[in-house]
Design a protein around this motif. Structure first.
Motif, PDB file in Angstrom:
ATOM      1  N   GLU A 163       0.681  -1.196  -0.118  1.00  0.00           N
ATOM      2  CA  GLU A 163       0.124   0.070  -0.033  1.00  0.00           C
ATOM      3  C   GLU A 163       0.850   1.413   0.097  1.00  0.00           C
ATOM      4  O   GLU A 163       0.771   2.105  -0.945  1.00  0.00           O
ATOM      5  CB  GLU A 163      -1.019  -0.163   1.168  1.00  0.00           C
ATOM      6  CG  GLU A 163      -1.948   1.185   1.154  1.00  0.00           C
ATOM      7  CD  GLU A 163      -3.091   1.147   2.227  1.00  0.00           C
ATOM      8  OE1 GLU A 163      -3.959   1.708   1.863  1.00  0.00           O
ATOM      9  OE2 GLU A 163      -3.018   0.324   2.913  1.00  0.00           O
ATOM     10  N   PRO A 164       1.854   1.397   0.892  1.00  0.00           N
ATOM     11  CA  PRO A 164       2.684   2.696   0.803  1.00  0.00           C
ATOM     12  C   PRO A 164       3.423   2.626  -0.662  1.00  0.00           C
ATOM     13  O   PRO A 164       3.777   3.901  -0.861  1.00  0.00           O
ATOM     14  CB  PRO A 164       3.618   2.538   2.094  1.00  0.00           C
ATOM     15  CG  PRO A 164       3.455   0.924   2.563  1.00  0.00           C
ATOM     16  CD  PRO A 164       2.256   0.431   2.132  1.00  0.00           C
ATOM     17  N   PHE A 165       3.810   1.596  -1.034  1.00  0.00           N
ATOM     18  CA  PHE A 165       4.644   1.617  -2.334  1.00  0.00           C
ATOM     19  C   PHE A 165       3.505   2.009  -3.304  1.00  0.00           C
ATOM     20  O   PHE A 165       4.119   2.957  -4.295  1.00  0.00           O
ATOM     21  CB  PHE A 165       5.162   0.379  -2.701  1.00  0.00           C
ATOM     22  CG  PHE A 165       5.990   0.136  -3.833  1.00  0.00           C
ATOM     23  CD1 PHE A 165       7.527   0.501  -3.663  1.00  0.00           C
ATOM     24  CD2 PHE A 165       5.368  -0.042  -5.042  1.00  0.00           C
ATOM     25  CE1 PHE A 165       8.190   0.169  -4.937  1.00  0.00           C
ATOM     26  CE2 PHE A 165       6.220  -0.109  -6.178  1.00  0.00           C
ATOM     27  CZ  PHE A 165       7.625   0.091  -6.270  1.00  0.00           C
ATOM     28  N   GLY A 166       2.378   1.719  -3.472  1.00  0.00           N
ATOM     29  CA  GLY A 166       1.491   2.083  -4.350  1.00  0.00           C
ATOM     30  C   GLY A 166       1.349   3.345  -4.444  1.00  0.00           C
ATOM     31  O   GLY A 166       1.071   4.135  -5.358  1.00  0.00           O
ATOM     32  N   ARG A 167       1.036   3.969  -3.070  1.00  0.00           N
ATOM     33  CA  ARG A 167       0.722   5.517  -2.980  1.00  0.00           C
ATOM     34  C   ARG A 167       1.948   6.175  -3.470  1.00  0.00           C
ATOM     35  O   ARG A 167       1.719   7.235  -4.226  1.00  0.00           O
ATOM     36  CB  ARG A 167       0.490   5.944  -1.422  1.00  0.00           C
ATOM     37  CG  ARG A 167      -0.825   5.404  -1.006  1.00  0.00           C
ATOM     38  CD  ARG A 167      -1.463   6.054   0.552  1.00  0.00           C
ATOM     39  NE  ARG A 167       0.181   6.221   1.245  1.00  0.00           N
ATOM     40  CZ  ARG A 167       0.219   5.190   2.293  1.00  0.00           C
ATOM     41  NH1 ARG A 167      -0.528   4.074   2.564  1.00  0.00           N
ATOM     42  NH2 ARG A 167       1.484   5.071   3.257  1.00  0.00           N
ATOM     43  N   ALA A 168       3.074   5.734  -3.373  1.00  0.00           N
ATOM     44  CA  ALA A 168       4.291   6.670  -3.889  1.00  0.00           C
ATOM     45  C   ALA A 168       4.149   6.643  -5.159  1.00  0.00           C
ATOM     46  O   ALA A 168       4.399   7.313  -6.169  1.00  0.00           O
ATOM     47  CB  ALA A 168       5.606   5.859  -3.486  1.00  0.00           C
ATOM     48  N   LEU A 169       3.963   5.226  -5.951  1.00  0.00           N
ATOM     49  CA  LEU A 169       3.959   5.136  -7.630  1.00  0.00           C
ATOM     50  C   LEU A 169       2.799   5.949  -8.202  1.00  0.00           C
ATOM     51  O   LEU A 169       2.783   6.279  -9.253  1.00  0.00           O
ATOM     52  CB  LEU A 169       3.781   3.535  -7.717  1.00  0.00           C
ATOM     53  CG  LEU A 169       3.665   3.008  -9.107  1.00  0.00           C
ATOM     54  CD1 LEU A 169       5.086   3.566  -9.885  1.00  0.00           C
ATOM     55  CD2 LEU A 169       3.700   1.627  -9.385  1.00  0.00           C
ATOM     56  N   ALA A 170       1.844   5.948  -7.174  1.00  0.00           N
ATOM     57  CA  ALA A 170       0.476   6.808  -7.571  1.00  0.00           C
ATOM     58  C   ALA A 170       1.162   8.250  -8.120  1.00  0.00           C
ATOM     59  O   ALA A 170       0.383   8.784  -9.154  1.00  0.00           O
ATOM     60  CB  ALA A 170      -0.500   6.710  -7.052  1.00  0.00           C
ATOM     61  N   LEU A 171       2.078   8.762  -7.291  1.00  0.00           N
ATOM     62  CA  LEU A 171       2.460  10.235  -7.518  1.00  0.00           C
ATOM     63  C   LEU A 171       3.288  10.326  -9.058  1.00  0.00           C
ATOM     64  O   LEU A 171       3.453  11.329  -9.364  1.00  0.00           O
ATOM     65  CB  LEU A 171       3.351  10.668  -6.404  1.00  0.00           C
ATOM     66  CG  LEU A 171       2.990  10.542  -5.309  1.00  0.00           C
ATOM     67  CD1 LEU A 171       3.860  10.793  -3.917  1.00  0.00           C
ATOM     68  CD2 LEU A 171       1.936  11.512  -4.951  1.00  0.00           C
ATOM     69  N   LYS A 172       3.658   9.181  -9.563  1.00  0.00           N
ATOM     70  CA  LYS A 172       4.523   9.107 -10.769  1.00  0.00           C
ATOM     71  C   LYS A 172       4.345   7.896 -11.527  1.00  0.00           C
ATOM     72  O   LYS A 172       4.984   7.152 -11.583  1.00  0.00           O
ATOM     73  CB  LYS A 172       5.965   9.465 -10.410  1.00  0.00           C
ATOM     74  CG  LYS A 172       6.464  10.007 -11.644  1.00  0.00           C
ATOM     75  CD  LYS A 172       7.959  10.690 -11.351  1.00  0.00           C
ATOM     76  CE  LYS A 172       8.881  11.216 -12.693  1.00  0.00           C
ATOM     77  NZ  LYS A 172       9.955  11.774 -12.042  1.00  0.00           N
ATOM     78  N   PRO A 173       2.938   7.387 -11.814  1.00  0.00           N
ATOM     79  CA  PRO A 173       2.802   6.374 -12.549  1.00  0.00           C
ATOM     80  C   PRO A 173       3.429   5.942 -13.733  1.00  0.00           C
ATOM     81  O   PRO A 173       3.586   4.645 -14.124  1.00  0.00           O
ATOM     82  CB  PRO A 173       1.264   6.378 -12.613  1.00  0.00           C
ATOM     83  CG  PRO A 173       0.615   7.831 -12.953  1.00  0.00           C
ATOM     84  CD  PRO A 173       1.934   8.714 -11.852  1.00  0.00           C
ATOM     85  N   GLU A 174       4.199   6.627 -14.365  1.00  0.00           N
ATOM     86  CA  GLU A 174       4.826   6.360 -15.382  1.00  0.00           C
ATOM     87  C   GLU A 174       5.934   5.444 -15.179  1.00  0.00           C
ATOM     88  O   GLU A 174       6.796   4.892 -15.942  1.00  0.00           O
ATOM     89  CB  GLU A 174       5.376   7.588 -16.323  1.00  0.00           C
ATOM     90  CG  GLU A 174       6.114   8.495 -15.673  1.00  0.00           C
ATOM     91  CD  GLU A 174       5.361   9.822 -14.731  1.00  0.00           C
ATOM     92  OE1 GLU A 174       6.007  10.858 -14.655  1.00  0.00           O
ATOM     93  OE2 GLU A 174       4.185   9.411 -14.648  1.00  0.00           O
ATOM     94  N   LEU A 175       6.374   5.698 -14.038  1.00  0.00           N
ATOM     95  CA  LEU A 175       7.560   4.692 -13.379  1.00  0.00           C
ATOM     96  C   LEU A 175       7.179   3.414 -13.609  1.00  0.00           C
ATOM     97  O   LEU A 175       8.143   2.357 -13.647  1.00  0.00           O
ATOM     98  CB  LEU A 175       7.916   5.198 -12.078  1.00  0.00           C
ATOM     99  CG  LEU A 175       8.717   6.406 -11.836  1.00  0.00           C
ATOM    100  CD1 LEU A 175       8.865   6.850 -10.211  1.00  0.00           C
ATOM    101  CD2 LEU A 175       9.825   6.698 -12.721  1.00  0.00           C
ATOM    102  N   ARG A 176       6.173   2.982 -13.484  1.00  0.00           N
ATOM    103  CA  ARG A 176       5.622   1.462 -13.463  1.00  0.00           C
ATOM    104  C   ARG A 176       6.218   0.577 -14.580  1.00  0.00           C
ATOM    105  O   ARG A 176       6.610  -0.409 -14.812  1.00  0.00           O
ATOM    106  CB  ARG A 176       4.062   1.393 -13.641  1.00  0.00           C
ATOM    107  CG  ARG A 176       3.608   0.012 -13.745  1.00  0.00           C
ATOM    108  CD  ARG A 176       4.226  -0.839 -12.349  1.00  0.00           C
ATOM    109  NE  ARG A 176       3.587  -2.284 -12.647  1.00  0.00           N
ATOM    110  CZ  ARG A 176       4.502  -3.394 -12.605  1.00  0.00           C
ATOM    111  NH1 ARG A 176       5.524  -3.081 -12.890  1.00  0.00           N
ATOM    112  NH2 ARG A 176       3.990  -4.529 -12.721  1.00  0.00           N
ATOM    113  N   ASP A 177       6.352   1.255 -16.064  1.00  0.00           N
ATOM    114  CA  ASP A 177       7.010   0.459 -17.078  1.00  0.00           C
ATOM    115  C   ASP A 177       8.182   0.756 -16.990  1.00  0.00           C
ATOM    116  O   ASP A 177       9.060  -0.195 -17.857  1.00  0.00           O
ATOM    117  CB  ASP A 177       6.649   1.579 -18.522  1.00  0.00           C
ATOM    118  CG  ASP A 177       5.152   1.616 -18.672  1.00  0.00           C
ATOM    119  OD1 ASP A 177       4.400   0.803 -18.310  1.00  0.00           O
ATOM    120  OD2 ASP A 177       4.881   2.659 -19.253  1.00  0.00           O
TER     121      ASP A 177
END
Length: 301
Positions: A60-74
């Motif tokens: 959950e905390p990782f997902g919240r951080a990733l949501a701030l910059k979702p383009e990093l998922r790729d």
């Protein structure tokens, strides 16, 4: 210097050779922006593989951080685990007794929760976290098929399995199990004689290795065994010109011929940077066995 990439299985998906472990993320005391900055710094070092588990409470905390910059998922590969149901863990936890659960219903529910918490549409690698003594191999194989067909999971593996358990599940699965994540360090060398590493070579897979610093026991030198090991590590450090003992320990682990993928568990980016340089140090056999001898407490017979 950036961390290299390799496949955990022949002709398979690539992961970073060193993996960022988020086991203790909930204890790091970071806000979402700080977690995001840490993720970005890891990516800059070539550490693109991120290791989680539902029971770590890191998703959950990782997902919240990733949501701030979702383009990093790729730019990353997300690994997570399922199958442990502790008491007090919400609707996916146990009611009264901690237990393992590899039933299709629980695996699917865990994946769905992980996808929501991680803010992602797919998981790159799903592991069964611990061997479940009640696991039905054919049922697990069938749910793996469904999760892959749905696009929710791309690769599968296990964690802390014996060689017999791994072989039995692999026999039931059409999909190749690409890893067995096990504990290994100069302090805890049990995997060397368990057959796990030989099985990895035979199957063409790469084991993920956790607690390579023995949960800090090596660095603190809290007992005689740790002191022996660190004395040997420091001799090798001087011989190879490494800047810190941790680089030598990771180089020792990477010297295994079984295509290993060590996990890093630190929240300190400077320690991550130091570990990222460990690939440049190739130990000789004599240096490798110097550290083995110190851990074993006796010379090679």
């Amino acid at each position: 210097m950036t961390v290299s990439r390799a496949s955990m299985a022949e002709d398979g998906f690539e992961f970073s050779r060193l993996i960022a472990g988020f086991w203790r993320l909930k204890d790091w005391g970071m806000n979402d922006q700080e977690v995001l900055a840490f993720i970005e710094q890891c990516l800059e070092l070539g550490i693109t593989t991120m290791d989680h588990a539902m029971v770590y409470r890191s998703e959950e905390p990782f997902g919240r951080a990733l949501a701030l910059k979702p383009e990093l998922r790729d730019r990353m590969e997300i690994v997570t685990k399922c199958g442990i149901r502790p008491v007090g863990f919400g609707k996916l936890g146990a009611k009264a007794v901690n237990h393992y659960d590899s039933s299709p219903k629980h695996i699917v529910a865990s994946v769905e929760q992980s996808l929501r918490d991680l803010k992602t549409q797919y998981i790159d690698l799903l592991l069964i976290h611990r061997p479940d003594y009640l696991m039905e191999m054919e049922e697990i194989a069938e749910v793996f098929d469904r999760l892959e067909s749905s696009g929710k999971v791309r690769n599968f593996g296990v964690s802390n399995f014996t060689t017999h358990q791994f072989a039995a599940l692999q026999q039931a699965c059409d999909h190749k199990l690409i890893t067995n994540q096990v504990e290994f360090s100069p302090y805890n060398m049990g995997a060397l004689d368990s057959g796990v590493f030989e099985q990895a070579q035979a199957y063409g897979t790469g084991p993920m290795l956790w607690s390579c610093l023995a949960a800090g026991q090596l660095m603190t030198g809290a007992d005689e065994k740790a002191k022996r090991i660190m004395a040997a590590v420091n001799i090798v450090k001087e011989e190879v010109g490494a800047s810190c003992a941790e680089q030598v320990i990771y180089a020792w682990v990477l010297g295994l011929p079984c295509n290993p993928f060590p996990l890093l568990g630190s929240s300190k980016i400077e320690r991550i940077r130091q570990a990222a340089s460990s690939e440049q140090y190739a130990l000789t056999r004599e240096q490798w066995y110097r550290i083995w001898e110190a851990s074993n407490g006796a010379a090679v017979p």
